[in-house]
Scaffold this active site. Structure first.
Site, PDB file in Angstrom:
ATOM      1  N   VAL A 265      43.331 -40.868  11.737  1.00 43.02           N
ATOM      2  CA  VAL A 265      44.912 -40.494  11.661  1.00 43.02           C
ATOM      3  C   VAL A 265      45.041 -40.943   9.801  1.00 43.02           C
ATOM      4  O   VAL A 265      44.851 -42.035   9.401  1.00 43.02           O
ATOM      5  CB  VAL A 265      45.402 -41.516  12.295  1.00 43.02           C
ATOM      6  CG1 VAL A 265      47.017 -41.304  11.851  1.00 43.02           C
ATOM      7  CG2 VAL A 265      45.562 -41.198  13.836  1.00 43.02           C
ATOM      8  N   PRO A 266      45.071 -39.867   9.416  1.00 41.29           N
ATOM      9  CA  PRO A 266      44.718 -40.003   7.852  1.00 41.29           C
ATOM     10  C   PRO A 266      45.836 -40.712   6.922  1.00 41.29           C
ATOM     11  O   PRO A 266      46.303 -39.855   6.139  1.00 41.29           O
ATOM     12  CB  PRO A 266      44.260 -38.642   7.359  1.00 41.29           C
ATOM     13  CG  PRO A 266      44.883 -37.756   8.338  1.00 41.29           C
ATOM     14  CD  PRO A 266      44.990 -38.557   9.685  1.00 41.29           C
ATOM     15  N   CYS A 267      45.888 -42.103   7.081  1.00 42.61           N
ATOM     16  CA  CYS A 267      46.973 -42.465   6.013  1.00 42.61           C
ATOM     17  C   CYS A 267      46.525 -42.625   4.972  1.00 42.61           C
ATOM     18  O   CYS A 267      47.327 -42.858   3.764  1.00 42.61           O
ATOM     19  CB  CYS A 267      47.353 -43.942   6.642  1.00 42.61           C
ATOM     20  SG  CYS A 267      45.862 -45.096   6.973  1.00 42.61           S
ATOM     21  N   HIS A 268      44.960 -42.405   4.486  1.00 42.77           N
ATOM     22  CA  HIS A 268      44.585 -42.571   3.249  1.00 42.77           C
ATOM     23  C   HIS A 268      45.042 -41.061   2.358  1.00 42.77           C
ATOM     24  O   HIS A 268      44.979 -41.160   1.033  1.00 42.77           O
ATOM     25  CB  HIS A 268      43.150 -42.503   3.234  1.00 42.77           C
ATOM     26  CG  HIS A 268      42.247 -41.622   3.931  1.00 42.77           C
ATOM     27  ND1 HIS A 268      42.243 -41.308   5.173  1.00 42.77           N
ATOM     28  CD2 HIS A 268      41.730 -40.281   3.318  1.00 42.77           C
ATOM     29  CE1 HIS A 268      41.778 -40.381   5.611  1.00 42.77           C
ATOM     30  NE2 HIS A 268      41.287 -39.632   4.419  1.00 42.77           N
TER      31      HIS A 268
END
Length: 287
Positions: A249-252
């Site tokens: 889950v690409p919070c970056h």
């Protein structure tokens, strides 16, 4: 040696390079100096970066600059233009990590995980040691730890669902680690199943993160607009920071409105490494 073990050992050097690069693109002289500081030749450092991300150190440094972040943040930047900005030959085969999410019974969050069995294990990854946490509903947690700090990462994740039952199962989580970190296993017809355990608002934010594609970025304010709370950018920031399934889950890929590469729960250096590594995967997939 396993491919992920190679990535993990490479990351220790990558981490030191990223910390030196900061926000400034590196010229050849800088790369030579950085290599010397690490006891390497420029050729050795270049070979390591190509093995780890498919990019030269100089190309990698471009991917983690403020200027590149601004380009990623443009909502109207077509994917073809994005690929050209990275110097890619074609956008036709841009990679992606296919993900689907399962609805978790809301009672698990309210009961702080009581009645939920979570199997966990630590595995090498391109970004250091990764802690994977799996339930019958899918991947529920993915965290990162620097060497010697594995217990702190486990404590952090267990504190989110303190009443759950935790079982160490290295064999089960190894399969998930390969699915997550080996791009050749990313299959559209075999998506990675994730289970989001959080408040309704947090889950809505995390679902929105899944829409951000590799090579793109979004701001906290834009995500707030998308979840129907345009004045809740600060609350969105808190929800992004509590995302329990990092990387998948690409919070970056969330950055400040001014394109600043803002903080990351598992370290800003690791966030920059992820963005550069993804740029390398984009280049590989377009070759």
């Amino acid at each position: 040696m396993h491919q992920l073990e190679i990535c993990a050992s490479d990351y220790e050097i990558v981490r030191q390079v990223v910390e030196q690069l900061h926000e400034t693109p590196a010229d050849e002289h800088q790369i030579d100096r950085i290599a010397a500081d690490l006891g390497m030749t420029q050729r050795q450092l270049t070979d390591l970066f190509r093995r780890w991300a498919g990019l030269t150190p100089k190309a990698f440094s471009h991917c983690i600059t403020l200027d590149r972040a601004r380009q990623m943040l443009k909502a109207d930047l077509p994917i073809f233009d994005a690929s050209l900005e990275l110097g890619l030959s074609s956008p036709a085969r841009l990679y992606d990590l296919f993900v689907t999410h399962e609805a978790m019974p809301p009672g698990f969050y309210k009961a702080k995980g009581e009645g939920l069995e979570i199997r966990y294990g630590f595995h090498p990854s391109p970004f250091g040691q990764a802690l994977l946490m799996v339930t019958d509903y899918g991947l529920a947690g993915l965290a990162f730890a620097d060497a010697g700090k594995e217990q702190a990462a486990l404590d952090d994740m267990q504190s989110r669902w303190p009443e759950a039952t935790y079982i160490h199962n290295q064999a089960e989580t190894a399969h998930w680690a390969d699915r997550v970190f080996l791009p050749h296993q990313w299959q559209k017809d075999q998506p990675i199943r994730v289970a989001m355990i959080g408040t309704d608002f947090e889950v809505r934010v995390w679902q929105t993160l899944l829409k951000i594609k590799p090579g793109e970025a979004n701001s906290y304010g834009a995500i707030a607009e998308e979840v129907g709370s345009p004045k809740a950018a600060r609350a969105v920031g808190a929800a992004v920071g509590r995302n329990p399934i990092s990387f998948v889950v690409p919070c970056h890929r969330v950055i400040g409105k001014n394109a600043a590469l803002t903080g990351y729960h598992w370290g800003l250096t690791r966030k920059k490494a992820m963005l550069g590594w993804e740029a390398g995967q984009l280049e590989k997939s377009s070759a």
